[in-house]
Enzyme design. Structure first.
Site, PDB file in Angstrom:
ATOM      1  N   LYS A 189    -121.446 -72.556 -78.265  1.00 16.59           N
ATOM      2  CA  LYS A 189    -121.310 -73.639 -79.261  1.00 16.59           C
ATOM      3  C   LYS A 189    -121.235 -72.975 -80.622  1.00 16.59           C
ATOM      4  O   LYS A 189    -122.204 -72.387 -81.101  1.00 16.59           O
ATOM      5  CB  LYS A 189    -122.520 -74.567 -79.167  1.00 16.59           C
ATOM      6  N   GLY A 244    -131.507 -69.080 -83.963  1.00 17.33           N
ATOM      7  CA  GLY A 244    -131.599 -70.098 -85.000  1.00 17.33           C
ATOM      8  C   GLY A 244    -133.043 -70.318 -85.379  1.00 17.33           C
ATOM      9  O   GLY A 244    -133.892 -69.429 -85.211  1.00 17.33           O
ATOM     10  N   SER A 245    -133.340 -71.509 -85.849  1.00 14.25           N
ATOM     11  CA  SER A 245    -134.679 -71.768 -86.383  1.00 14.25           C
ATOM     12  C   SER A 245    -135.702 -71.960 -85.261  1.00 14.25           C
ATOM     13  O   SER A 245    -135.364 -72.350 -84.141  1.00 14.25           O
ATOM     14  CB  SER A 245    -134.640 -73.008 -87.275  1.00 14.25           C
ATOM     15  N   THR A 246    -136.954 -71.732 -85.621  1.00 16.70           N
ATOM     16  CA  THR A 246    -138.041 -71.874 -84.643  1.00 16.70           C
ATOM     17  C   THR A 246    -138.142 -73.317 -84.153  1.00 16.70           C
ATOM     18  O   THR A 246    -138.345 -73.566 -82.958  1.00 16.70           O
ATOM     19  CB  THR A 246    -139.361 -71.401 -85.280  1.00 16.70           C
ATOM     20  N   ASN A 247    -137.971 -74.288 -85.046  1.00 19.25           N
ATOM     21  CA  ASN A 247    -138.102 -75.690 -84.629  1.00 19.25           C
ATOM     22  C   ASN A 247    -137.069 -76.063 -83.585  1.00 19.25           C
ATOM     23  O   ASN A 247    -137.383 -76.712 -82.580  1.00 19.25           O
ATOM     24  CB  ASN A 247    -137.960 -76.631 -85.839  1.00 19.25           C
ATOM     25  N   VAL A 248    -135.825 -75.672 -83.815  1.00 18.61           N
ATOM     26  CA  VAL A 248    -134.789 -75.999 -82.834  1.00 18.61           C
ATOM     27  C   VAL A 248    -135.045 -75.215 -81.535  1.00 18.61           C
ATOM     28  O   VAL A 248    -134.895 -75.743 -80.434  1.00 18.61           O
ATOM     29  CB  VAL A 248    -133.371 -75.733 -83.404  1.00 18.61           C
ATOM     30  N   GLY A 249    -135.502 -73.983 -81.661  1.00 16.34           N
ATOM     31  CA  GLY A 249    -135.833 -73.192 -80.463  1.00 16.34           C
ATOM     32  C   GLY A 249    -136.869 -73.891 -79.595  1.00 16.34           C
ATOM     33  O   GLY A 249    -136.746 -73.959 -78.370  1.00 16.34           O
ATOM     34  N   GLU A 266    -133.956 -65.998 -80.280  1.00 15.48           N
ATOM     35  CA  GLU A 266    -134.043 -65.179 -81.501  1.00 15.48           C
ATOM     36  C   GLU A 266    -134.256 -66.163 -82.637  1.00 15.48           C
ATOM     37  O   GLU A 266    -133.308 -66.800 -83.097  1.00 15.48           O
ATOM     38  CB  GLU A 266    -132.737 -64.413 -81.722  1.00 15.48           C
ATOM     39  N   CYS A 300    -132.444 -63.342 -90.896  1.00 11.54           N
ATOM     40  CA  CYS A 300    -133.750 -63.601 -90.277  1.00 11.54           C
ATOM     41  C   CYS A 300    -134.689 -62.410 -90.460  1.00 11.54           C
ATOM     42  O   CYS A 300    -135.897 -62.560 -90.292  1.00 11.54           O
ATOM     43  CB  CYS A 300    -133.550 -63.887 -88.804  1.00 11.54           C
ATOM     44  N   GLU A 399    -140.244 -69.189 -94.413  1.00  9.48           N
ATOM     45  CA  GLU A 399    -139.048 -68.371 -94.633  1.00  9.48           C
ATOM     46  C   GLU A 399    -138.196 -69.037 -95.717  1.00  9.48           C
ATOM     47  O   GLU A 399    -137.815 -70.197 -95.592  1.00  9.48           O
ATOM     48  CB  GLU A 399    -138.309 -68.362 -93.290  1.00  9.48           C
TER      49      GLU A 399
HETATM   50  N1  LIG Z   1    -134.017 -64.001 -84.818  1.00 10.60           N
HETATM   51  C1  LIG Z   1    -132.734 -63.894 -85.084  1.00 10.60           C
HETATM   52  O1  LIG Z   1    -132.042 -63.026 -84.558  1.00 10.60           O
HETATM   53  C2  LIG Z   1    -132.075 -64.845 -86.040  1.00 10.60           C
HETATM   54  C3  LIG Z   1    -130.783 -64.555 -86.490  1.00 10.60           C
HETATM   55  C4  LIG Z   1    -130.180 -65.411 -87.396  1.00 10.60           C
HETATM   56  C5  LIG Z   1    -130.855 -66.548 -87.833  1.00 10.60           C
HETATM   57  N2  LIG Z   1    -132.085 -66.804 -87.373  1.00 10.60           N
HETATM   58  C6  LIG Z   1    -132.816 -67.968 -87.859  1.00 10.60           C
HETATM   59  O2  LIG Z   1    -131.950 -69.102 -87.957  1.00 10.60           O
HETATM   60  C7  LIG Z   1    -132.357 -69.938 -89.017  1.00 10.60           C
HETATM   61  C8  LIG Z   1    -131.188 -70.228 -89.930  1.00 10.60           C
HETATM   62  O3  LIG Z   1    -130.141 -70.799 -89.250  1.00 10.60           O
HETATM   63  P1  LIG Z   1    -129.952 -72.397 -89.186  1.00 10.60           P
HETATM   64  O4  LIG Z   1    -130.608 -73.054 -90.319  1.00 10.60           O
HETATM   65  O5  LIG Z   1    -128.510 -72.648 -88.972  1.00 10.60           O
HETATM   66  O6  LIG Z   1    -130.789 -72.708 -87.878  1.00 10.60           O
HETATM   67  P2  LIG Z   1    -130.682 -73.951 -86.936  1.00 10.60           P
HETATM   68  O7  LIG Z   1    -131.727 -73.783 -85.903  1.00 10.60           O
HETATM   69  O8  LIG Z   1    -130.658 -75.218 -87.683  1.00 10.60           O
HETATM   70  O9  LIG Z   1    -129.234 -73.837 -86.277  1.00 10.60           O
HETATM   71  C9  LIG Z   1    -128.849 -72.749 -85.462  1.00 10.60           C
HETATM   72  C10 LIG Z   1    -127.779 -73.218 -84.483  1.00 10.60           C
HETATM   73  O10 LIG Z   1    -128.344 -74.223 -83.665  1.00 10.60           O
HETATM   74  C11 LIG Z   1    -127.550 -75.382 -83.678  1.00 10.60           C
HETATM   75  N3  LIG Z   1    -128.436 -76.528 -83.513  1.00 10.60           N
HETATM   76  C12 LIG Z   1    -129.159 -77.184 -84.452  1.00 10.60           C
HETATM   77  N4  LIG Z   1    -129.846 -78.211 -83.874  1.00 10.60           N
HETATM   78  C13 LIG Z   1    -129.552 -78.169 -82.547  1.00 10.60           C
HETATM   79  C14 LIG Z   1    -129.945 -78.946 -81.418  1.00 10.60           C
HETATM   80  N5  LIG Z   1    -130.779 -80.002 -81.530  1.00 10.60           N
HETATM   81  N6  LIG Z   1    -129.447 -78.622 -80.210  1.00 10.60           N
HETATM   82  C15 LIG Z   1    -128.595 -77.583 -80.081  1.00 10.60           C
HETATM   83  N7  LIG Z   1    -128.191 -76.812 -81.098  1.00 10.60           N
HETATM   84  C16 LIG Z   1    -128.672 -77.093 -82.316  1.00 10.60           C
HETATM   85  C17 LIG Z   1    -126.822 -75.337 -85.008  1.00 10.60           C
HETATM   86  O11 LIG Z   1    -125.621 -76.071 -84.934  1.00 10.60           O
HETATM   87  C18 LIG Z   1    -126.552 -73.866 -85.147  1.00 10.60           C
HETATM   88  O12 LIG Z   1    -125.381 -73.526 -84.420  1.00 10.60           O
HETATM   89  C19 LIG Z   1    -133.447 -69.175 -89.729  1.00 10.60           C
HETATM   90  O13 LIG Z   1    -134.701 -69.651 -89.342  1.00 10.60           O
HETATM   91  C20 LIG Z   1    -133.258 -67.751 -89.249  1.00 10.60           C
HETATM   92  O14 LIG Z   1    -134.393 -66.941 -89.332  1.00 10.60           O
HETATM   93  C21 LIG Z   1    -132.716 -65.991 -86.491  1.00 10.60           C
HETATM   94  O1  LIG Z   2    -130.032 -62.910 -89.323  1.00 14.76           O
HETATM   95  C1  LIG Z   2    -130.333 -62.305 -88.348  1.00 14.76           C
HETATM   96  C2  LIG Z   2    -129.621 -61.152 -87.757  1.00 14.76           C
HETATM   97  C3  LIG Z   2    -129.516 -60.063 -88.731  1.00 14.76           C
HETATM   98  C4  LIG Z   2    -129.174 -58.755 -88.107  1.00 14.76           C
HETATM   99  O2  LIG Z   2    -128.823 -58.646 -86.930  1.00 14.76           O
HETATM  100  O3  LIG Z   2    -129.265 -57.791 -88.842  1.00 14.76           O
END
Ligand SMILES: NC(=O)c1ccc[n+]([C@@H]2O[C@H](COP(=O)([O-])OP(=O)(O)OC[C@H]3O[C@@H](n4cnc5c(N)ncnc54)[C@H](O)[C@@H]3O)[C@@H](O)[C@H]2O)c1
Ligand SMILES: O=CCCC(=O)O
Length: 500
Positions: A189, A244-249, A266, A300, A399
């Site tokens: 996606k 993505g974000s912890t909440n969505v995870g 992640e 992140c 964050e």
């Molecule tokens: N640990 C890592 O490797 C890593 C890397 C990059 C970003 N992040 C984290 O991601 C966050 C920033 O990205 P963001 O704001 O786009 O995060 P996000 O969780 O809002 O979105 C991430 C992805 O999830 C999708 N999404 C959102 N809600 C969803 C749902 N209910 N069901 C399925 N998919 C859904 C979004 O469309 C997007 O593609 C930060 O917290 C950052 O730390 C982590």
């Molecule tokens: O934002 C998270 C990934 C960043 C990276 O892989 O260096």
């Protein structure tokens, strides 16, 4: 409102820009409903183009195609999968300028950063092309007489991949590379903010000879939660990998419980960066800048809490501010000399402003920046440094995901480790010290998945990438990346006669 002068360079290969279509079963398809959504350039807020607003029914079809493709793909020779990944890598490198143009257009990061991302992203395809033929099992000495045991690693099946906008190319190749190396097929996606890079990767996957149905890119914005639910609950999806974000995870983990999928997460970070009195100041300043301001703070692994020991606090703050003030230029990502682009959207700018205002209200002092840059456009914000930050401020507890550095003063090693480990999340951590014993102690004590010691740059395709605590689980890149996409099967052979 004034907008940045912003000329998007033409693509050398215009067929890499895919408008109004997603990539399913090797074909370019529209949403059945005909609905689309708009994607805007964060630098100018001008329309880039539209892509399909897919629904569950569209994604169901993609899953069916990925399931059908898996039947053959799982049996392909690892060496052939390696060659496909290698061809895809070569094509990314041949088209690196166009891919970088697309990344800058939809994400805003400057061209040099976008090119660096293309290299990083392609590097995962190269790395996993090399891992594919080396997915070995074990020959295990048995505990039962007459038995023989071996293990094989088999692809888990169809994988759902969900990735964010901050690295439109690298976050998805870091998942697709190991998935294909293992023999899995994928439904990815694409992020709603940055789908065009994913679609260009789909075009290159096709040119690389990856069979139809093996790599599918679906697109959605408003329907994202519904598609997320489907990907979590669909019985044919055997694995979900989410960045993505912890909440969505947390939501996706809950939704996946009915099908007990294999999961990798992640998630968000809140990286501590600690500068001890015994550090080399120049190295620490350079490391803090690299970690904090990479991609305008939108990674992140960006430093989010900068702890500086009291003996060098003032000196560090002064040098840090001088370097940031003199070394960088904010503007359109396509403009020569620009080092920092816009943030992704106005919500991101609002969060940055909230963290600054909250810090000021609680006694913090802005020593650099602190303001939006409306003359450039609505998503621009100055690189900002705040001193006098404390653990009670929002900037230390959450964050920021933006270009604000908050400097916190500390006295002892014990105190700073305790403070650093208060976070619920634990992705990256950094520290600067020249004391060899302290280096081991602190590296072992920090509750994070990755530690940078005397460096602010830890990302490397060869390094295991991932977190602990609420930053998730699983590792991407490195020799461990493939483990997330295989199931180990044990074969026990009974009644084998002793060797003659
Ligand atoms: N640990 C890592 O490797 C890593 C890397 C990059 C970003 N992040 C984290 O991601 C966050 C920033 O990205 P963001 O704001 O786009 O995060 P996000 O969780 O809002 O979105 C991430 C992805 O999830 C999708 N999404 C959102 N809600 C969803 C749902 N209910 N069901 C399925 N998919 C859904 C979004 O469309 C997007 O593609 C930060 O917290 C950052 O730390 C982590
Ligand atoms: O934002 C998270 C990934 C960043 C990276 O892989 O260096």
């Amino acid at each position: 409102m004034a907008m940045s002068s912003h000329t998007v360079p033409p693509l050398k290969d215009k067929s890499l820009f895919k408008e109004n279509v997603a990539f399913v079963n090797g074909k370019w398809v529209k949403a059945k409903s005909g609905k689309t959504f708009e994607v805007h350039d964060p630098a100018s807020m001008k329309l880039i183009g539209t892509v399909p607003e897919m629904e569950q029914t569209d994604v169901n079809e993609a899953i069916d195609h990925a399931s059908a493709a898996f039947k053959d793909f799982r049996n392909t020779l690892a060496r052939d999968r390696a060659r496909m990944l290698r061809r895809w890598y070569d094509l990314m490198m041949e088209n690196k300028e166009d891919l970088a143009t697309l990344i800058t257009w939809e994400n805003g990061k400057p061209t040099a950063d976008a090119l660096a991302e293309v290299n990083y992203a392609a590097g995962f395809l190269e790395w996993f092309s090399e891992e594919a033929p080396r997915i070995y099992g074990d020959n295990i000495p048995p505990s039962v007489a007459g038995n023989r045991m071996v293990t094989v690693k088999q692809p888990v099946g169809v994988c759902a991949l969900i990735t964010p906008w901050n690295f439109p190319a690298a976050m998805v190749t870091r998942k697709i590379g190991p998935a294909l190396a293992a023999g899995c097929t994928v439904v990815a996606k694409a992020p709603g903010e940055t789908p065009f890079t994913s679609l260009a990767l789909g075009e290159l996957a096709q040119r690389a000879g990856i069979p139809p149905g093996v790599v599918n890119f679906v697109t959605a914005l408003d329907h994202t939660p519904a598609i997320g639910t489907l990907l979590c609950e669909h019985p044919s999806i055997k694995k979900l990998s989410f960045t993505g974000s912890t909440n969505v995870g947390k939501l996706l983990m809950k939704q996946s419980s009915s099908t007990l999928k294999k999961l990798s997460f992640e998630l968000g970070g809140n990286a501590p960066l600690i500068v001890f009195d015994d550090a080399d100041l120049d190295v620490a300043v350079a490391g803090a800048i690299a970690s904090k301001f990479r991609t305008s703070g939108q990674t992140c692994v960006c430093a989010n809490r900068i702890y500086v020991q009291s003996g060098i606090y003032d000196q560090f703050a002064q040098k840090f501010a001088e370097k940031v003030k003199s070394g960088f230029k904010t503007g359109s990502g396509y403009t020569e000399g620009v080092t920092h682009g816009p943030l992704i959207h106005s919500r991101a700018v609002a969060k940055v402003e909230h963290h600054i205002q909250d810090a000021i209200a609680k006694g913090g002092k802005v020593i650099l920046g602190g303001q939006r840059i409306p003359d450039l456009g609505e998503n621009y914000h100055q690189l900002t440094i705040i001193t006098g930050v404390t653990g009670e401020m929002a900037i230390a507890g959450e964050e920021t995901f933006g270009p604000v550095a908050g400097l916190i003063k500390f006295e002892t090693e014990e105190e700073v480790i305790k403070a650093a480990n208060t976070a619920d999340v634990g992705l990256a951590g950094y520290f600067f010290s020249n004391d060899a014993r302290r280096v081991w102690r602190v590296a072992e004590a920090l509750e994070v998945g990755m530690v940078g010691i005397n460096t602010g740059v830890i990302s490397d395709v060869a390094a295991p990438f991932g977190g602990v605590k609420w930053s998730g689980f699983g590792r991407e890149g490195s020799k461990y990346g493939v483990d997330e996409y295989v199931a180990i099967k044990t074969m026990t052979f009974g009644g084998v006669h002793p060797a003659i």
